[in-house]
Scaffold this motif. Structure first.
Motif, PDB file in Angstrom:
ATOM      1  N   ASN A 191      61.567 101.074  56.648  1.00 38.16           N
ATOM      2  CA  ASN A 191      60.941  99.797  56.325  1.00 38.16           C
ATOM      3  C   ASN A 191      61.707  98.580  56.838  1.00 38.16           C
ATOM      4  OD1 ASN A 191      58.435 100.189  54.799  1.00 38.16           O
ATOM      5  ND2 ASN A 191      59.719 101.277  53.320  1.00 38.16           N
ATOM      6  N   THR A 192      62.988  98.740  57.182  1.00 37.71           N
ATOM      7  CA  THR A 192      63.765  97.585  57.648  1.00 37.71           C
ATOM      8  C   THR A 192      63.954  97.553  59.157  1.00 37.71           C
ATOM      9  OG1 THR A 192      65.850  98.793  57.303  1.00 37.71           O
ATOM     10  CG2 THR A 192      65.067  97.390  55.494  1.00 37.71           C
ATOM     11  N   SER A 193      63.689  98.646  59.842  1.00 36.33           N
ATOM     12  CA  SER A 193      63.922  98.707  61.287  1.00 36.33           C
ATOM     13  C   SER A 193      62.934  97.838  62.054  1.00 36.33           C
ATOM     14  CB  SER A 193      63.820 100.156  61.774  1.00 36.33           C
ATOM     15  OG  SER A 193      64.851 100.939  61.225  1.00 36.33           O
ATOM     16  N   TYR A 194      63.388  97.372  63.222  1.00 36.19           N
ATOM     17  CA  TYR A 194      62.548  96.534  64.091  1.00 36.19           C
ATOM     18  C   TYR A 194      61.953  97.390  65.201  1.00 36.19           C
ATOM     19  CZ  TYR A 194      61.093  92.825  67.274  1.00 36.19           C
ATOM     20  OH  TYR A 194      60.367  91.998  68.090  1.00 36.19           O
ATOM     21  N   TYR A 195      60.620  97.300  65.346  1.00 31.33           N
ATOM     22  CA  TYR A 195      59.899  98.164  66.282  1.00 31.33           C
ATOM     23  C   TYR A 195      59.395  97.434  67.525  1.00 31.33           C
ATOM     24  CZ  TYR A 195      59.717 101.430  62.326  1.00 31.33           C
ATOM     25  OH  TYR A 195      60.049 102.275  61.303  1.00 31.33           O
ATOM     26  N   ILE A 202      57.512 100.236  59.236  1.00 32.56           N
ATOM     27  CA  ILE A 202      56.541 101.141  59.840  1.00 32.56           C
ATOM     28  C   ILE A 202      55.093 100.712  59.616  1.00 32.56           C
ATOM     29  CG2 ILE A 202      56.444 102.683  57.850  1.00 32.56           C
ATOM     30  CD1 ILE A 202      56.335 105.007  59.920  1.00 32.56           C
ATOM     31  N   GLN A 203      54.819 100.020  58.519  1.00 28.80           N
ATOM     32  CA  GLN A 203      53.446  99.587  58.290  1.00 28.80           C
ATOM     33  C   GLN A 203      53.010  98.568  59.348  1.00 28.80           C
ATOM     34  OE1 GLN A 203      50.513 100.230  57.300  1.00 28.80           O
ATOM     35  NE2 GLN A 203      50.484  99.743  55.109  1.00 28.80           N
ATOM     36  N   ALA A 204      53.863  97.561  59.588  1.00 29.13           N
ATOM     37  CA  ALA A 204      53.556  96.569  60.614  1.00 29.13           C
ATOM     38  C   ALA A 204      53.507  97.218  61.986  1.00 29.13           C
ATOM     39  CB  ALA A 204      54.596  95.452  60.586  1.00 29.13           C
ATOM     40  N   ALA A 205      54.392  98.170  62.226  1.00 25.86           N
ATOM     41  CA  ALA A 205      54.423  98.845  63.524  1.00 25.86           C
ATOM     42  C   ALA A 205      53.159  99.674  63.743  1.00 25.86           C
ATOM     43  CB  ALA A 205      55.653  99.737  63.620  1.00 25.86           C
ATOM     44  N   ALA A 206      52.683 100.345  62.696  1.00 24.47           N
ATOM     45  CA  ALA A 206      51.464 101.154  62.820  1.00 24.47           C
ATOM     46  C   ALA A 206      50.278 100.283  63.206  1.00 24.47           C
ATOM     47  CB  ALA A 206      51.186 101.875  61.502  1.00 24.47           C
ATOM     48  N   ARG A 207      50.220  99.089  62.671  1.00 23.14           N
ATOM     49  CA  ARG A 207      49.117  98.185  63.000  1.00 23.14           C
ATOM     50  C   ARG A 207      49.304  97.575  64.391  1.00 23.14           C
ATOM     51  NH1 ARG A 207      49.096  95.933  56.916  1.00 23.14           N
ATOM     52  NH2 ARG A 207      47.462  97.278  56.068  1.00 23.14           N
ATOM     53  N   ALA A 208      50.548  97.250  64.736  1.00 24.72           N
ATOM     54  CA  ALA A 208      50.807  96.612  66.023  1.00 24.72           C
ATOM     55  C   ALA A 208      50.558  97.563  67.191  1.00 24.72           C
ATOM     56  CB  ALA A 208      52.245  96.103  66.074  1.00 24.72           C
ATOM     57  N   LYS A 212      46.235 100.821  62.824  1.00 24.46           N
ATOM     58  CA  LYS A 212      45.851 101.659  61.693  1.00 24.46           C
ATOM     59  C   LYS A 212      46.902 101.579  60.594  1.00 24.46           C
ATOM     60  CE  LYS A 212      45.541 105.534  63.918  1.00 24.46           C
ATOM     61  NZ  LYS A 212      45.397 106.989  64.210  1.00 24.46           N
ATOM     62  N   ASP A 213      46.494 101.978  59.398  1.00 26.89           N
ATOM     63  CA  ASP A 213      47.415 102.035  58.276  1.00 26.89           C
ATOM     64  C   ASP A 213      48.417 103.154  58.495  1.00 26.89           C
ATOM     65  OD1 ASP A 213      48.059 103.173  55.321  1.00 26.89           O
ATOM     66  OD2 ASP A 213      47.666 101.017  55.245  1.00 26.89           O
ATOM     67  N   VAL A 214      49.605 103.003  57.943  1.00 26.29           N
ATOM     68  CA  VAL A 214      50.651 104.000  58.145  1.00 26.29           C
ATOM     69  C   VAL A 214      50.231 105.380  57.647  1.00 26.29           C
ATOM     70  CG1 VAL A 214      51.791 103.467  55.948  1.00 26.29           C
ATOM     71  CG2 VAL A 214      53.107 104.467  57.809  1.00 26.29           C
ATOM     72  N   SER A 215      49.414 105.416  56.615  1.00 28.74           N
ATOM     73  CA  SER A 215      48.986 106.706  56.056  1.00 28.74           C
ATOM     74  C   SER A 215      48.101 107.482  57.017  1.00 28.74           C
ATOM     75  CB  SER A 215      48.248 106.486  54.735  1.00 28.74           C
ATOM     76  OG  SER A 215      47.067 105.726  54.947  1.00 28.74           O
ATOM     77  N   LYS A 216      47.558 106.810  58.028  1.00 32.04           N
ATOM     78  CA  LYS A 216      46.662 107.452  58.992  1.00 32.04           C
ATOM     79  C   LYS A 216      47.372 107.870  60.284  1.00 32.04           C
ATOM     80  CE  LYS A 216      43.177 106.603  56.255  1.00 32.04           C
ATOM     81  NZ  LYS A 216      42.507 107.702  55.496  1.00 32.04           N
ATOM     82  N   LEU A 217      48.673 107.635  60.372  1.00 37.72           N
ATOM     83  CA  LEU A 217      49.409 107.984  61.587  1.00 37.72           C
ATOM     84  C   LEU A 217      49.473 109.496  61.776  1.00 37.72           C
ATOM     85  CD1 LEU A 217      52.518 105.592  61.513  1.00 37.72           C
ATOM     86  CD2 LEU A 217      50.582 105.484  63.096  1.00 37.72           C
ATOM     87  N   SER A 218      49.318 109.921  63.010  1.00 37.49           N
ATOM     88  CA  SER A 218      49.494 111.327  63.349  1.00 37.49           C
ATOM     89  C   SER A 218      50.969 111.585  63.643  1.00 37.49           C
ATOM     90  CB  SER A 218      48.669 111.681  64.581  1.00 37.49           C
ATOM     91  OG  SER A 218      49.177 111.022  65.738  1.00 37.49           O
ATOM     92  N   VAL A 219      51.347 112.851  63.728  1.00 39.35           N
ATOM     93  CA  VAL A 219      52.740 113.186  64.020  1.00 39.35           C
ATOM     94  C   VAL A 219      53.125 112.701  65.422  1.00 39.35           C
ATOM     95  CG1 VAL A 219      52.190 115.506  64.894  1.00 39.35           C
ATOM     96  CG2 VAL A 219      54.472 115.020  63.993  1.00 39.35           C
ATOM     97  N   ALA A 220      52.177 112.752  66.357  1.00 37.45           N
ATOM     98  CA  ALA A 220      52.466 112.285  67.714  1.00 37.45           C
ATOM     99  C   ALA A 220      52.712 110.778  67.715  1.00 37.45           C
ATOM    100  CB  ALA A 220      51.310 112.628  68.653  1.00 37.45           C
ATOM    101  N   GLN A 221      51.902 110.032  66.955  1.00 37.01           N
ATOM    102  CA  GLN A 221      52.088 108.583  66.879  1.00 37.01           C
ATOM    103  C   GLN A 221      53.381 108.240  66.142  1.00 37.01           C
ATOM    104  OE1 GLN A 221      48.344 107.797  64.968  1.00 37.01           O
ATOM    105  NE2 GLN A 221      47.283 107.350  66.900  1.00 37.01           N
ATOM    106  N   GLY A 222      53.678 109.003  65.096  1.00 36.14           N
ATOM    107  CA  GLY A 222      54.940 108.787  64.390  1.00 36.14           C
ATOM    108  C   GLY A 222      56.130 109.025  65.300  1.00 36.14           C
ATOM    109  N   TYR A 224      56.223 108.570  68.489  1.00 32.34           N
ATOM    110  CA  TYR A 224      56.353 107.417  69.396  1.00 32.34           C
ATOM    111  C   TYR A 224      57.062 106.267  68.691  1.00 32.34           C
ATOM    112  CZ  TYR A 224      55.320 103.287  72.102  1.00 32.34           C
ATOM    113  OH  TYR A 224      55.458 102.123  72.802  1.00 32.34           O
ATOM    114  N   LEU A 225      56.680 105.953  67.455  1.00 31.82           N
ATOM    115  CA  LEU A 225      57.316 104.862  66.726  1.00 31.82           C
ATOM    116  C   LEU A 225      58.788 105.159  66.478  1.00 31.82           C
ATOM    117  CD1 LEU A 225      54.523 103.907  64.156  1.00 31.82           C
ATOM    118  CD2 LEU A 225      55.056 102.845  66.363  1.00 31.82           C
ATOM    119  N   ALA A 226      59.100 106.421  66.220  1.00 25.00           N
ATOM    120  CA  ALA A 226      60.507 106.797  66.050  1.00 25.00           C
ATOM    121  C   ALA A 226      61.261 106.641  67.363  1.00 25.00           C
ATOM    122  CB  ALA A 226      60.609 108.235  65.545  1.00 25.00           C
ATOM    123  N   ALA A 227      60.595 106.945  68.469  1.00 25.21           N
ATOM    124  CA  ALA A 227      61.234 106.845  69.780  1.00 25.21           C
ATOM    125  C   ALA A 227      61.449 105.398  70.187  1.00 25.21           C
ATOM    126  CB  ALA A 227      60.382 107.568  70.823  1.00 25.21           C
TER     127      ALA A 227
END
Length: 750
Positions: A191-195, A202-208, A212-222, A224-227
């Motif tokens: 929640n504190t990391s900058y994406y 992660i919520q702001a990142a999922a939308r950006a 989509k809402d973070v709860s709707k992220l797939s493992v592949a999309q997650g 990417y955000l981790a990467a």
């Protein structure tokens, strides 16, 4: 004593000598100070001292309150007059509980950063030690921290790279690991990391990135955000260069492979996953109109100046731009009145493809006083003023002349290249080098033949055949060297050392071309356009690079090009911008298939480059022909009209009536009073209306037709020739030239 006893005594003495002892048994040499017992004692003592020091540090350092970034301030952007343009930097973050984040998405972050997170003590002693050593050695940021340590750095500490900060991070991380659960720490980290994209958490990142809402992220999309956390700017796939895209995909694969290794992801499911490309960036609220373009351009300049993304994101900055409100208003009005008000995209599809970019620069200090990036950052994210994916076409021709003058170049028959030098101006005239054809014969606009024509008139009329030959006369490497010294990006697409370079087939932006022409206007002293005037925080200022200084070509060469370019405005393709009593110089340009059209010009006080680009959905480059219900679009049309309307309002009748030039050639120099001699002078001024006859100064290439037809570039609209569907022949090669791009880049430009 018997012989046996004597022998044993001698052997015993020898053993004592080896062990550093004399005959009496006393130790000698280094063994008087070090024994294995003493060395062991030293290490144990040192270890006890370090442990003691760490214990003191452990009990002295408490877990602090949240840092400034966790309570980030806004950044304030101002116009050059100090009035506020925008406030940004309020952290775009919405913290979510870990329960809302899919379990497999949680695991992507652990797999990316710290596979042993769930079992480690919260710190990596080896990674911290390595980081301290690298900090002492000045090697900058280093990896190796655990998720707990990164969370502590993000939430409790700062991003500074110092030994004391790293030691505090170690101690606080141990305490946080004892005081908080692993789930709480992971939630805090995510929640504190900058994406990137102004998204914290992660919520702001999922939308950006995926809308989509973070709860709707797939493992592949997650994954990417981790990467992307490793390098938010470089790894944003939508705007990254080829290297950035390659690196983030490698990182994405690394994350998923680690998940398989930890049994968090089935190998079969992993094999079926494809890289989830994020959506195009969208401007944050309040960044509509030109403001979003300004803010993003300013951020990129600050990053290049050494301000980190974390530092800027923390807020508290006052950033003053060079944008002049009056001139900016004039530029936006000029675009509207001269073009956009005439577009009807609902009834003419081509009108929806027209994009405009413009940059206006003060040649004395490099300040970008006005910039037009497009219809608005919330409508068209790509900044047309800074994009480098369209060809500058014939606005490149003055750079060929600059290279010729700077290098004292001569024609194929040894004549110095000057404003009055005569070339063969016939369309598709074969370019020659050392008497041989190089397989390049560009057409002129409408395939018009000019016959013998001097350089001044060739510039006025944008004669392709003349400047193609001139580029070879100068040397293609020298032309590129001069162009990049003036400010063009040598790494822009299509900037190959080949004859087609003369047609301006490389990529360039209005900002690039404004900088190049500003350097000419500044008598050869380098000008680098800059939008940031100052950036301050807490009484300290960012160290911005110099925007002017350093001669890149001689004043005589620069001023001579300016003199020639006044002719383009006085009686050439740029006559639409002519204004009574105002000194002006400039050049038009129209690229292959009429996909771009340009006018870049200047007065002694102001330089402006206007580019018009055909862009269909998905960024595909398309023709501008038919825009606003007309025919082909050339640089002397809409771009010149926008330029003229803007410059008239921006200068407001206060512009200079003449250039201060150190030259004896070009249209700005009065012609000699006597009739031009039949023998061409090696150094003379030439009025385009009184150019020397071709009887004595012959063209540089033979006018007789070649025995083997040369390759003919496809013709284009605008200032370039009309369409020609005849396929080009395979070009012959020449050992004296690099013809690598001839197969794909022989194009007519005007």
């Amino acid at each position: 004593m018997g012989r046996a006893e004597e022998r044993r005594a001698r052997q015993k003495g020898a053993r004592r000598a080896k062990k550093g002892a004399d005959k009496s048994g006393k130790k000698t040499g280094i063994r008087r100070f070090f024994t294995w017992k003493m060395v062991l004692g030293y290490f144990l003592s040192m270890g006890l001292l370090l442990i003691g020091a760490f214990l003191v540090l452990y009990f002295m350092v408490d877990v602090p309150n949240a840092n400034a970034l966790a309570k980030a301030e806004a950044n304030i952007y101002k116009y050059s007059d100090g009035s506020i343009m925008a406030k940004t930097g309020d952290v775009n973050r919405e913290s979510v509980p870990l329960s809302k984040i899919p379990k497999e998405v949680q695991h992507t972050f652990v797999a990316a950063e710290n596979k042993d997170f769930y079992s480690d003590p919260g710190v990596s002693f080896t990674g911290t030690a390595r980081g301290i050593i690298n900090t002492l050695l000045g090697r900058g940021k280093q990896g190796g921290s655990t998720i707990t340590q990164q969370y502590v750095k993000n939430y409790y500490l700062s991003q500074e790279q110092t030994v004391s900060r790293k030691l505090k991070e170690l101690v606080i991380s141990l305490k946080v690991d004892q005081q908080q659960s692993k789930d709480d720490i992971l939630a805090g980290y995510i929640n504190t990391s900058y994406y990137g994209r102004n998204a914290y958490g992660i919520q702001a990142a999922a939308r950006a990135y995926y809308n989509k809402d973070v709860s709707k992220l797939s493992v592949a999309q997650g994954a990417y955000l981790a990467a992307v956390l490793q390098a938010p700017s470089q790894y944003d796939f939508s705007v990254a260069g080829p290297n950035g895209r390659r690196l983030v995909q490698q990182r994405w694969n690394y994350v998923l492979d680690n998940m398989v290794e930890k049994h968090w992801l089935d190998a079969g499911e992993r094999k079926g996953l494809t890289f989830p490309k994020p959506i195009e960036p969208r401007a944050i609220p309040g960044m509509d109109g030109q403001t979003g373009y300004f803010v993003e351009a300013a951020k990129q300049e600050l990053f290049k100046a050494g301000v980190s993304e974390d530092e800027l994101a923390a807020g508290g900055w006052t950033i003053t731009l060079n944008i002049d409100k009056k001139k900016q208003k004039a530029l936006e009005k000029a675009v509207h009145t001269q073009l956009t008000s005439k577009l009807k995209p609902k009834t003419r599809a081509v009108d929806g493809h027209a994009q405009v970019g413009a940059v206006s620069v003060n040649p004395k200090n490099g300040a970008i006083v006005a910039m037009y990036g497009g219809s608005g950052a919330t409508k068209h994210w790509t900044n047309n003023a800074t994009r480098e994916d369209y060809q500058p076409a014939s606005t490149f021709k003055p750079l060929i002349l600059a290279a010729a003058l700077e290098n004292d170049s001569t024609t194929q028959d040894g004549q110095p290249i000057r404003a009055n030098t005569v070339y063969d101006g016939d369309s598709k005239h074969p370019v020659k080098d050392d008497g041989g054809e190089v397989g390049f014969a560009p057409p002129n606009e409408d395939n018009k033949d000019y016959g013998p024509i001097n350089v001044q008139k060739a510039m006025n009329n944008s004669v392709n055949s003349v400047f193609a030959q001139m580029a070879v006369d100068v040397g293609l490497d020298k032309v590129k060297k001069t162009a990049t010294a003036l400010g063009m990006n040598s790494k822009a697409g299509g900037f190959d050392v080949a004859p087609a370079m003369s047609l301006g087939v490389m990529g360039a932006s209005p900002k690039d071309m404004a900088g190049v022409y500003a350097t000419l206007d500044n008598h050869g002293e380098k000008v680098t356009p800059s939008i940031v005037k100052s950036a301050e925080k807490g009484g300290e200022s960012a160290q911005l690079p110099d925007t002017t200084g350093g001669e890149v070509i001689s004043r005589t060469a620069a001023d001579s090009v300016t003199s020639v370019l006044t002719g383009v405005v006085d009686e050439g393709t740029g006559s639409a911008v002519r204004q009574k009593g105002q000194a002006m110089a400039g050049k038009t340009g129209t690229s292959d298939e009429n996909k771009s059209a340009w006018f870049t010009g200047y007065t002694p006080d102001l330089v402006t480059s206007v580019g018009m680009f055909g862009e269909a959905k998905g960024g595909k480059q398309v023709t501008l022909t038919g825009t606003a219900g007309g025919g082909r679009v050339n640089g002397g049309g809409f771009p010149a009209e926008i330029w003229g309307a803007y410059m008239g309002a921006a200068l407001d009748g206060k512009g200079s009536s003449k250039f201060d030039l150190d030259t004896d050639m070009g249209a700005a120099v009065p012609p000699p009073s006597s009739t031009s001699p039949t023998t061409p002078p090696t150094s003379a001024s030439t009025d385009p209306t009184t150019s020397p006859p071709p009887t004595s100064e012959s063209p540089t290439a033979s006018s007789s037709p070649p025995t083997t037809p040369p390759t003919t570039p496809p013709t284009t609209g605008g200032e370039s020739p009309t369409d020609n569907t005849t396929p080009p022949t395979t070009p012959p090669t020449s050992p004296s030239l690099d013809t690598r791009s001839l197969r794909t880049k022989q194009r007519g430009h005007g």
